[in-house]
Design a protein around this motif. Structure first.
Motif, short mmCIF file in Angstrom:
data_model
loop_
_atom_site.label_atom_id
_atom_site.label_comp_id
_atom_site.label_asym_id
_atom_site.label_seq_id
_atom_site.Cartn_x
_atom_site.Cartn_y
_atom_site.Cartn_z
N SER A 156 1.40 6.92 6.70
CA SER A 156 1.58 5.61 7.32
C SER A 156 1.86 5.65 8.82
CB SER A 156 2.72 4.86 6.62
OG SER A 156 3.93 5.60 6.72
N VAL A 211 -2.27 -1.98 5.35
CA VAL A 211 -1.07 -2.09 6.17
C VAL A 211 -0.42 -0.73 6.43
CG1 VAL A 211 1.26 -3.06 6.31
CG2 VAL A 211 -0.63 -4.44 5.42
N ALA A 231 6.06 2.83 3.37
CA ALA A 231 6.29 1.64 4.19
C ALA A 231 7.46 1.84 5.14
CB ALA A 231 6.54 0.43 3.29
N THR A 258 4.22 -7.81 9.43
CA THR A 258 3.16 -7.52 8.47
C THR A 258 2.81 -8.78 7.69
OG1 THR A 258 4.72 -6.89 6.72
CG2 THR A 258 3.98 -5.14 8.22
N PHE A 262 1.97 -8.36 1.98
CA PHE A 262 2.54 -7.01 1.96
C PHE A 262 4.05 -7.07 1.78
CE2 PHE A 262 4.67 -3.47 3.99
CZ PHE A 262 4.14 -2.42 3.25
N GLN A 263 4.70 -7.98 2.45
CA GLN A 263 6.16 -8.10 2.32
C GLN A 263 6.55 -8.39 0.87
OE1 GLN A 263 8.01 -10.62 5.37
NE2 GLN A 263 6.20 -10.35 6.65
#
Length: 281
Positions: A156, A211, A231, A258, A262-263
């Motif tokens: 990530s 993401v 994340a 984001t 995604f959250q």
């Protein structure tokens, strides 16, 4: 998480001349002593810490100590669920691959969610221990490999500390769940087993891959756990100041930028279902 053993010099991902100088001069025994005596450690943590004189792992974990102390000033993940400090892992152990029964299946970095013997000659380690491959002995190598994995969308963040921060988040989460189970009479083993079997939906995988990285979407087990660690390692690493100890930006602000989808996924994978003794999966 596994990392191959080849590198070319690169300084794009947080690695500076100052940190390389730190790596050359650091005394791993002093780092072990720091963790053993730290007021931030949890009960019985670091009782058998062993960095095996590895300056690379000593440097990275000493930086992580400051990162996670500063992260606590911004956000406390415990939310009243745990009596532990939950800033540091329970232990840090550098293993020799030729002596380890886990290396082939777990790779160069891993965290245990059960009592684990990293080497045949060692006793077991408590949940939340970060294990690191002793063959890795250069931050330049870590830097190059992390950049390559990032370009392939397999991690990530391109930051050289990403593999370490990733594993520290695994250690935090497993310790958090273990302590909740102990305090409230839940079955930790069954809870973690159930959690590791949960998988992301196809639509969720697309969002996660876009993401953060494809890594959580491709592993067979623990997709939720890998989504959580990937994340937060992204938000933390992307927010770091050049000294790799403090924050130039707020990681929470990066999360809030984001997509809402995604959250919601991150919230879902964080809310682990705790199972009682005798409760079936």
């Amino acid at each position: 998480m596994d990392i191959a053993c080849k590198y070319n010099l690169s300084f794009k991902s947080g690695l500076t001349a100052e940190i390389i100088a730190m790596e050359k001069s650091i005394n791993p025994k002093y780092v072990e002593r720091y963790f053993k005596k730290s007021p931030y450690k949890d009960w019985e943590a670091f009782y058998n810490i062993d960095l095996k004189g590895n300056k690379t792992h000593a440097t990275a974990n000493r930086l992580c100590a400051d990162i996670f102390k500063n992260l606590r000033k911004i956000f406390d993940f415990r939310k009243g669920y745990s009596a532990q400090t939950l800033i540091f892992p329970q232990n840090l152990y550098v293993f020799n691959p030729k002596d380890s029964e886990y290396y082939n299946q777990c790779g160069s970095f891993f965290v245990n969610c059960a009592h684990t013997r990293p080497e045949k000659a060692k006793g077991s380690f408590d949940v939340g221990t970060v294990f690191m491959n002793n063959d890795i002995s250069s931050l330049k190598f870590i830097n190059e490999e992390t950049e390559s994995l990032y370009e392939a969308q397999k991690v990530s963040s391109p930051h050289f500390l990403q593999p370490y921060v990733h594993e520290w988040f695994h250690a935090f989460f497993d310790k958090w769940v273990n302590n909740r189970a102990f305090l409230h009479s839940y079955n930790f083993d069954t809870t973690i087993q159930n959690y590791s079997q949960q998988t992301l939906l196809p639509a969720e995988k697309e969002v996660v891959a876009d993401v953060i990285s494809t890594y959580p979407t491709t592993v067979e087990h623990s997709q939720y756990a890998e989504c959580f660690a990937e994340a937060w390692s992204k938000f933390v690493c992307d927010a770091l100041a050049p000294n790799c100890r403090t924050f130039a930006r707020n990681p929470i602000d990066l999360l809030m930028k984001t997509p809402l989808e995604f959250q919601e996924i991150l919230q879902k994978v964080t809310n682990i279902k705790m199972l009682h003794w005798g409760e079936k999966l």
